[in-house]
Design a protein around this motif. Structure first.
Motif, short mmCIF file in Angstrom:
data_model
loop_
_atom_site.label_atom_id
_atom_site.label_comp_id
_atom_site.label_asym_id
_atom_site.label_seq_id
_atom_site.Cartn_x
_atom_site.Cartn_y
_atom_site.Cartn_z
N LYS A 1 0.84 -1.20 0.00
CA LYS A 1 0.00 0.00 0.00
C LYS A 1 0.88 1.25 0.00
CE LYS A 1 -4.06 -1.97 1.06
NZ LYS A 1 -5.23 -1.84 0.22
N ARG B 1 -7.45 7.56 2.96
CA ARG B 1 -7.83 6.24 3.47
C ARG B 1 -8.87 5.60 2.55
NH1 ARG B 1 -12.04 6.18 8.22
NH2 ARG B 1 -13.25 6.95 6.45
N GLY C 1 -7.75 3.88 -0.39
CA GLY C 1 -6.98 2.65 -0.20
C GLY C 1 -5.57 2.85 0.32
N MET C 2 -5.24 4.05 0.74
CA MET C 2 -3.88 4.28 1.25
C MET C 2 -3.84 4.09 2.76
SD MET C 2 -2.82 7.60 -0.99
CE MET C 2 -3.42 7.74 -2.68
N VAL D 1 -2.65 5.80 6.05
CA VAL D 1 -2.34 7.18 6.41
C VAL D 1 -1.91 7.27 7.88
CG1 VAL D 1 -3.19 9.54 6.42
CG2 VAL D 1 -4.13 7.90 4.80
N PRO E 1 -7.19 -0.97 12.68
CA PRO E 1 -7.97 -1.72 11.69
C PRO E 1 -7.90 -1.08 10.31
CG PRO E 1 -9.41 -0.47 13.15
CD PRO E 1 -8.03 -0.31 13.68
N THR F 1 -12.26 -0.26 1.48
CA THR F 1 -11.22 0.20 0.56
C THR F 1 -9.85 -0.40 0.86
OG1 THR F 1 -10.58 2.04 1.98
CG2 THR F 1 -12.39 2.43 0.45
N GLY F 2 -9.70 -1.02 2.00
CA GLY F 2 -8.38 -1.56 2.35
C GLY F 2 -7.44 -0.49 2.88
N GLY F 3 -7.88 0.77 2.85
CA GLY F 3 -7.04 1.84 3.39
C GLY F 3 -7.20 1.92 4.91
N ALA F 4 -6.41 2.78 5.53
CA ALA F 4 -6.51 2.91 6.98
C ALA F 4 -5.95 4.25 7.42
CB ALA F 4 -5.73 1.80 7.66
N VAL F 5 -6.54 4.80 8.48
CA VAL F 5 -5.87 5.89 9.17
C VAL F 5 -5.24 5.26 10.40
CG1 VAL F 5 -6.10 8.07 10.40
CG2 VAL F 5 -7.47 7.66 8.38
N ALA G 1 -1.34 -1.49 9.68
CA ALA G 1 -2.75 -1.71 9.41
C ALA G 1 -3.04 -3.19 9.48
CB ALA G 1 -3.10 -1.17 8.03
N ARG H 1 -5.09 -4.91 7.83
CA ARG H 1 -5.25 -5.46 6.48
C ARG H 1 -6.10 -6.73 6.46
NH1 ARG H 1 0.66 -4.46 3.63
NH2 ARG H 1 0.70 -2.23 4.07
N GLY H 2 -7.13 -6.76 7.25
CA GLY H 2 -8.09 -7.86 7.15
C GLY H 2 -7.67 -9.14 7.83
#
Lengths: 542, 132, 339
Positions: free
Chosen positions: B6, B31, B34-35, B37, C93, C98-102, C124, C126-127
């Motif tokens: 990612k 986010r 898909g990034m 952050v 989490p 979207t698979g993204g994360a803060v 993250a 990542r599931g």
């Protein structure tokens, strides 16, 4: 369209309208709506100037007195600020609203490494009493009151204002300052916090207690729903969180054994007029009512004047666009109209160039003239609360009051505003809403005229208020001069006494006044607090 | 094991300015693109930003600057990035940036500039574009 | 999507010696490669393995909102005062959509960003829980080899899934918020048995006293052998730092206790075994998963077999599964409990 959600049919007719605070708006309103809502003139409105003050604080509204205008002013060096103050006063402004630069707001002197590049940039740089003496030179402090836009170190600046007055020969009982002094909203929105929540609230408590006893004409705290709104809160949340913050400050002072009736009359508020016009009017009318009811029922305040929701309703910076900046002049005029229809006691208007920079003299005067025009030319002074009795406005005001109480209930469930802010719950909600709103703006669900969804902003060349490196040098030189000429022992002694008070439960205010008079710097005083209290660690936001 | 690589972005607020709405909503937009952050929080020194970027091995440092101090801040940070050999890290900047400063920033080595009002789509594709 | 992703090959390549010397940039890059599943990184982990095993690994688990990150930040301050270097692995989490994360835990610990003795790494989830366990474990190995004295792991904070980190940590702290019945929840999640120290955080909230009593009561109910560690209940207010020094000492006491009673070695051996199982399972699954997809695809290729599935998917699946696993040995030797 606008900041509300509008659903349209294929012919472009509006089928549904939902305001930001969540009220659904009908195509038309009539007597039945008021009956359904259980509207009562006596309990929901009351006569203008009578409890619960929904209609107005004063029986005749603007007839007896037009609003006070307080444009936000201050930049660069104290000399430049002084010049601008005098220009605004000469043009009819009757109160000052002082902007401080970031280092001052964050308790750093102009020569601190973290101040580099920021001295005098977004407001006036204040290191010591010397700067105040220059900035307020020739200002009649017994006639002109000053709003001080400062929070984390508001206690220091309030002490500085007293030191200024007394040095210039004005008795502390004759001068009037209104520091913003709302640290909790900084933690939700504007971000100029320093100390951990509990210590921040304690300093607010100290300054309120001190003002009650020593500075009878000053209003020690101005709670800013304004910035909470700018951070993404709905109008209902703006009022609800501001009131919850006010309760936190009241409670901390009450714990010191002071009767709420002795000080709540000195609280003032700073609210935003950005958004849907009707929603704003309903917001302010509902807010006056809830505030008065809350003080009466929860705090036993009975004196009429102490139940007033005083404050500055104005601004609306986040409504402005960078595109077609001239449109902002029009926007400002309509925001001001909203403020006038809401019975704003004090007002200020965002200047059309505020989306990029601090206002130029031209734009600041334009705002001032807009406000004057409403009062003296358009007819807003003719009669009090002109929208009262409108089926729509009265229904909306009742619905708005419900929404505000709902949000206050949510805060209570979380264990109060201090806990909600410490844990980041409020910030999380507000940021998420800001994100959703911005997505809506970009998709065209919400609308700002001049902004085309999907079309990229080309940027605009605007008249920028240029930053001048000389300001920093001038501030640093002036600071060095102060440090060279002051009485070092007096500085050390007063700072030591301040530290002792900070560590104990003693009120820090008299010690701050002594420090200011000894020409201790803002940075030195703030450092005492930093070392004693530590610094806040902000929570996450998502 | 899921081994998708990612894009990692540090959204940072340098200096004393506390207006963080922009930084926060952009973080959420990235986010949702898909990034991954990392948000620095407020009042960061450039040293703190650098150290965070290194420890988190981010691909992008995104600065949000509203105070008008973008030129001196970016000048220093680009120099620090070079000095520490973070050749793979792209610096992007958003906030209150007047038109006339965009080219100045690009010349300094800032990979992309997103002045206030830039759409989320443009920011996302701008950052994705750095890796194509 | 799929968008192009950054080139994770570090340039120049990370050297083993750099990691052992504690080079922060090299360590961070290696972790990045591990997360991205770079085979070269896996090889390097094998080389680092003999150099690790010196760090004391602490886990801090508990429900969302318990103040774990703030507590860890305060713990870092305490451990730094005692001259330990500290590594942190904080897991957040990922968005399912979207698979993204803060990765927001870090912001609560950012006061330590300038401290050279502290390395904080956000991850993250990542599931995949298994994948996470492995990436987090491998990250700990890197931090361990880099020489950090104490490593603190903060998992996502979702009860059951957090149990996975018990194969990773030497000492597990369970954080509860007063008045939320977290103690009871912990019993249900099975965390009570795994925790070594119970922490009632935000002890200024109403209900803190009774929460402590509940937990102490629950702990006493556990059957404890004479020479075993009796999990203490600590009371903290992470925001003000109150009680955190005592908590830091409790963790160090626990380590001392494990050393004195030769428990630490036993734990490490057991965990190494567990981790070996995880590795094997992961590697086998990595290979088998795409193979299953291919087999199912081939099966569904004929109309007759599609009709079978449509008529009775359970039976069709059972028959295909039997056929595919025939090479594993007797049909009965395959675990069929799930049927």
């Amino acid at each position: 369209m606008g900041v509300a959600r509008y659903i349209k049919d294929e012919k472009g007719a509006i089928t549904e309208v939902v305001y930001q605070s969540g009220m659904k708006i009908k195509p038309g309103y009539g007597p039945q709506d008021l009956a359904d809502a259980g509207f009562s003139y006596e309990t929901d409105l009351g006569e203008p100037g009578e409890f619960p003050f929904t209609r107005s604080l004063h029986p005749q509204g603007y007839r007896s007195r037009a609003w006070t205008t307080r444009q936000y002013t201050g930049f660069g060096t104290p000399e430049q600020t002084n010049e601008r103050f005098k220009l605004m006063i000469a043009n009819g402004q009757n109160g000052l609203n002082v902007a401080f630069d970031l280092p001052t707001q964050m308790g750093y002197d102009s020569d601190h490494p973290l101040a580099e590049g920021e001295v005098g940039r977004v407001g006036m740089a204040v290191d010591s009493l010397k700067d105040f003496l220059t900035a307020f030179d020739g200002i009649p402090l017994d006639r002109i009151g000053s709003g001080l836009t400062i929070n984390a170190v508001a206690s220091i600046m309030m002490a500085m204002y007293q030191a200024l007055g007394e040095t210039k020969g004005f008795d502390k009982t004759k001068i009037s300052c209104t520091p913003q002094n709302d640290i909790l909203k900084e933690m939700i929105g504007r971000g100029a916090w320093i100390f951990p929540v509990e210590h921040g609230v304690r300093l607010v408590g100290d300054s309120i207690e001190y003002a009650v006893k020593e500075l009878p004409r000053s209003n020690p705290v101005s709670i800013c729903g304004y910035h909470i709104r700018e951070s993404g809160a709905t109008p209902a949340q703006e009022i609800a969180y501001a009131f919850e913050i006010a309760k936190a400050y009241i409670d901390t002072v009450v714990q010191r054994g002071i009767d709420p009736s002795d000080f709540v009359g000195r609280f003032s508020f700073n609210f935003n007029v950005y958004g849907n016009l009707w929603e704003q009017v309903a917001k302010f009318r509902a807010a006056r009512k809830i505030w008065a009811q809350m003080l009466k029922e929860d705090y036993g305040v009975t004196d009429k004047k102490k139940l007033f929701l005083r404050g500055l309703f104005g601004g609306g910076g986040s409504g402005l666009t960078k595109e077609q900046p001239e449109n902002n002049i029009m926007r400002g005029a309509f925001y001001a109209l909203g403020a006038a229809l809401s019975g704003a006691q004090t007002t200020a208007l965002c200047s059309f160039d505020e989306a990029y920079t601090i206002p130029t003299p031209r734009s600041a005067l334009l705002s001032l003239k807009t406000l004057e025009l409403l009062m003296d030319e358009v007819g807003l002074r003719d009669t009090v609360d002109p929208l009262a009795g409108s089926y729509f406005i009265e229904t909306l005001t009742l619905e708005m009051a419900d929404k505000i109480r709902e949000e206050m209930g949510w805060v209570k469930e979380m264990g109060g505003i201090v806990s909600g802010i410490s844990e980041g719950m409020i910030q999380k909600k507000v940021s998420q809403q800001a994100y959703e709103f911005e997505k809506g703006l970009q998709s065209g669900e919400y609308k700002k005229v001049g902004k085309t969804p999907g079309k990229e902003d080309e940027g605009t060349d605007v008249e920028l208020h240029q930053y001048n490196e000389k300001w920093a040098k001038s501030s640093k030189d002036s600071l060095a001069e102060v440090k060279r000429t002051r009485h070092e022992k007096a500085v050390a002694d007063t700072l030591r006494a301040l530290e002792k008070a900070a560590k104990s439960k003693d009120n820090v205010m008299p010690h701050l006044v002594a420090c200011c008079k000894a020409f201790a710097t803002v940075g030195e005083m703030a450092d005492v607090f930093r070392q004693t209290f530590g610094e806040w660690q902000e929570p996450g936001f998502y | 094991m899921e081994t998708v690589n990612k894009i990692r972005v540090l959204v940072a607020k340098p200096g004393l300015d506390g207006h963080d709405k922009g930084a926060k909503i952009v973080a959420l937009a990235l986010r949702d693109a898909g990034m991954e952050v990392i948000y620095s929080g407020l009042h960061q020194t450039l040293d703190q930003i650098m150290s965070t970027a290194v420890q988190e091995s981010v691909d992008v440092i995104g600065l949000s600057i509203m105070s008008g101090a973008h030129l001196p801040i970016c000048e220093k940070l680009t120099a620090m990035i070079k000095e520490q050999g973070l050749d793979n890290v792209h610096l992007v900047v958003g906030g209150v940036i007047p038109n006339q400063d965009v080219q100045v920033l690009r010349k300094m080595g800032v990979a992309a500039v997103f002045p206030g009002g830039t759409s989320f789509d443009t920011i996302v594709s701008g950052i994705n574009g750095l890796f194509q | 999507m799929p968008e192009k992703v950054p080139d994770i090959q570090p340039d120049p390549p990370v050297q083993i010696q750099q990691i052992l010397d504690g080079d922060v940039m090299a360590g961070a890059r290696l972790i990045r490669c591990i997360e991205a599943g770079d085979p070269a990184a896996a090889k390097m982990l094998g080389q680092l393995y003999p150099h690790a095993g010196n760090a004391f690994v602490i886990g801090i688990t508990g429900p969302p909102g318990a103040g774990k990150s703030t507590l860890i930040s305060a713990l870092i301050t305490m451990f730094r005062k005692k001259n330990f270097t500290v590594g942190v692995v904080a897991v957040d989490p990922s968005s399912h959509k979207t698979g993204g994360a803060v990765l927001g835990d870090r912001v609560r610990m950012q006061a330590h960003a300038g401290d050279k003795g502290v390395f904080i790494r956000s991850m993250a989830a990542r599931g995949a829980a298994g994948g996470l366990a492995r990436a987090a474990q491998d990250t700990c190995l890197v931090l361990d080899a880099m020489g950090y004295d104490i490593i603190i792991v903060e998992p996502v904070g979702s009860g059951q899934a957090d149990l996975k980190i018990t194969t990773l940590v030497h000492s597990l702290g369970l954080v509860a918020i007063p008045g939320t019945g977290d103690g009871i929840q912990a019993v249900k999640a099975g965390l009570l048995e795994a925790a070594d120290i119970f922490i009632v955080n935000k002890d200024d909230l109403p209900g803190a006293g009774s929460e402590m009593m509940t937990l102490e009561h629950l702990v006493q109910q556990r059957t404890l052998e004479p020479d075993t560690w009796h999990p203490p209940v600590a009371s903290t207010c992470a925001r003000t730092g109150e009680g955190v020094e005592q908590l830091a000492d409790l963790f160090l006491d626990h380590r001392q206790f494990m050393k004195d009673n030769q428990v630490l070695e036993k734990i490490q051996t057991a965990q190494a075994g567990d981790y070996f199982t995880i590795l094997v399972r992961q590697m086998v699954m990595d290979r088998i998963d795409p193979w299953i997809d291919r087999q199912v695809g081939a099966f569904l290729d004929t109309a007759a077999q599609q009709a079978e599935v449509a008529a009775d998917p359970y039976r069709a699946a059972r028959e295909l599964a039997d056929r595919l696993t025939r090479s594993l040995g007797e049909p009965g030797s395959v675990d069929r409990e799930g049927e």
